[in-house]
Design a protein around this motif. Structure first.
Motif, short mmCIF file in Angstrom:
data_model
loop_
_atom_site.label_atom_id
_atom_site.label_comp_id
_atom_site.label_asym_id
_atom_site.label_seq_id
_atom_site.Cartn_x
_atom_site.Cartn_y
_atom_site.Cartn_z
N TYR A 1 0.85 -1.19 0.00
CA TYR A 1 0.00 0.00 0.00
C TYR A 1 0.88 1.24 0.00
O TYR A 1 1.79 1.38 0.83
N VAL A 2 0.65 2.15 -0.95
CA VAL A 2 1.45 3.35 -1.09
C VAL A 2 0.85 4.44 -0.21
O VAL A 2 -0.18 5.03 -0.54
N ARG A 3 1.51 4.73 0.92
CA ARG A 3 1.03 5.76 1.83
C ARG A 3 1.37 7.15 1.27
O ARG A 3 2.03 7.29 0.25
N LYS A 4 0.94 8.18 1.99
CA LYS A 4 1.25 9.56 1.59
C LYS A 4 2.75 9.76 1.60
O LYS A 4 3.47 9.21 2.43
N LEU A 5 3.23 10.56 0.65
CA LEU A 5 4.66 10.78 0.50
C LEU A 5 5.17 11.83 1.47
O LEU A 5 4.43 12.72 1.90
N ASP A 6 6.46 11.73 1.77
CA ASP A 6 7.08 12.63 2.74
C ASP A 6 7.82 13.77 2.03
O ASP A 6 8.85 14.24 2.50
N ILE A 7 7.32 14.18 0.87
CA ILE A 7 7.80 15.36 0.17
C ILE A 7 6.57 16.15 -0.28
O ILE A 7 5.46 15.60 -0.29
N PRO A 8 6.72 17.44 -0.61
CA PRO A 8 5.56 18.21 -1.05
C PRO A 8 4.83 17.52 -2.19
O PRO A 8 5.45 17.08 -3.16
N MET A 9 3.51 17.43 -2.07
CA MET A 9 2.72 16.70 -3.06
C MET A 9 2.88 17.30 -4.46
O MET A 9 2.92 16.58 -5.46
N LEU A 10 2.94 18.64 -4.55
CA LEU A 10 3.08 19.28 -5.85
C LEU A 10 4.35 18.82 -6.55
O LEU A 10 4.35 18.54 -7.75
N GLU A 11 5.45 18.70 -5.80
CA GLU A 11 6.70 18.26 -6.40
C GLU A 11 6.63 16.80 -6.83
O GLU A 11 7.15 16.41 -7.88
N ALA A 12 5.97 15.97 -6.00
CA ALA A 12 5.82 14.56 -6.36
C ALA A 12 5.01 14.41 -7.64
O ALA A 12 5.35 13.61 -8.52
#
Length: 341
Positions: A224-235
């Motif tokens: 399961y891919v959890r929320k990322l630990d970098i700004p969402m816009l950059e991801a």
């Protein structure tokens, strides 16, 4: 700035201290506006704001000319020119104040419209994804309904131990049904394993765009891919660059194909994006150079931008170039899973 907001006539009329106060107040208001309501100068000089930029020139060039003229004329002792100089200063200050507010308002309106466009695009993508998933669900439901009939067709042959009929049913029904299931694309169901909706939208948009261009695409997720630990816009920007490049490159391939895999570890997710490509020599050491591109002139900023973001957030990016396959592997950190209390 002092030249523009020079209230020299007020300085003469009201005395040194009061005149200086007016100059200080004008400068203070100007600096306050600039800091509290900053203008995006990159956007202001962009093509979208060319019309406003031209209007600004038409406004301030005559005012600047008047200001230079009035400053020159006040070298004399004519009271009229002192008053004229003060009037020009007040006009320029007022024009600057309202111009700044107007530009800020126009830029905010631009941002709002861009946000609305992105939301509409996301909604269209989600609707198309829902329609695709609905179609796949109906297909699976239809197979489930037919499966009983397929099994029932075997019962008489099994009861008679008729090997020839069993073989015929196997070849005409089971093999054809299995072939149909293999050809059907059920990878869209894997989107549910991604927690962040913006990431889902990027991948869903890629899958739909590929489908519209009749480009086969697969999506596999492990874990399961959890929320990322970098700004969402950059991801989103990084993933969009990778998928867009994959779509553009595979269109030139003899056999277009895109394979996307998301592999999760404890606190990281690895994006593997593989696409077929045209048989041509690629200089790997130049791919991330700004301006270099295998496409038409003026392109080639995507991978350079991606490299900049990878460096900024200390990420891992691996590029593998085969004769007909291009693979990029990007590792992103996930937020730590909250412990249940």
């Amino acid at each position: 700035m002092r030249m523009i907001f020079d209230f020299s006539y007020l300085h003469d009329m009201l005395g040194n201290s009061i005149g200086a106060s007016f100059q200080f107040l004008a400068l203070f208001i100007s600096v306050f506006i600039m800091r509290k309501l900053p203008i995006d100068w990159e956007l202001f000089f962009s093509e979208d704001f060319k019309s406003l930029f031209d209007k600004s020139l038409k406004l301030f060039i005559p005012l600047t000319a008047f200001r230079i003229f009035s400053s020159f004329m006040t070298n004399g002792n004519y009271q009229f020119y002192h008053r004229f100089d003060t009037t020009v200063s007040v006009i320029i200050f007022t024009a600057f104040f309202f111009w700044w507010l107007y530009v800020k308002h126009e830029q905010q309106t631009h941002y709002d419209l861009e946000t609305i466009k992105r939301q509409e695009e996301d909604n269209r993508t989600m609707q198309e994804t829902v329609n695709k998933l609905g179609s796949l669900y109906n297909e699976i439901r239809g197979f489930r309904h037919d499966f009983g009939s397929i099994i029932a067709s075997m019962e008489p042959a099994l009861a008679r131990n008729d090997i020839d009929e069993i073989r015929e049913i196997y070849q005409d029904i089971f093999l054809k049904t299995n072939e149909k299931l293999i050809k059907s694309d059920y990878t869209a169901f894997n989107l549910q394993n991604i927690e962040d909706i913006p990431l889902r939208n990027v991948l869903a948009k890629t899958m739909i765009s590929a489908q519209n261009q009749e480009i086969p695409v697969t999506l596999q997720t492990t874990g399961y891919v959890r929320k990322l630990d970098i700004p969402m816009l950059e991801a989103v920007r990084m993933l969009s660059i990778l998928t867009t490049n994959a779509l553009e490159a595979t269109r030139e391939a003899e056999t277009p194909q895109i394979d996307i895999a998301l592999i999760t570890d404890d606190n990281t997710v690895t994006f593997i994006i593989k696409n077929t490509r045209e048989k041509l020599v690629l200089e790997q050491n130049r791919l991330s150079q700004r301006g270099y591109s295998t496409k038409e002139e003026g392109r080639g900023t995507g991978l350079a931008t991606l490299e900049d973001m990878v460096f900024e957030y200390d990420l891992a990016l691996d590029t593998q170039i085969g004769e007909e396959i291009f693979t990029q592997i990007l590792e992103l950190p996930m937020r730590k899973e909250k412990k249940k209390t």
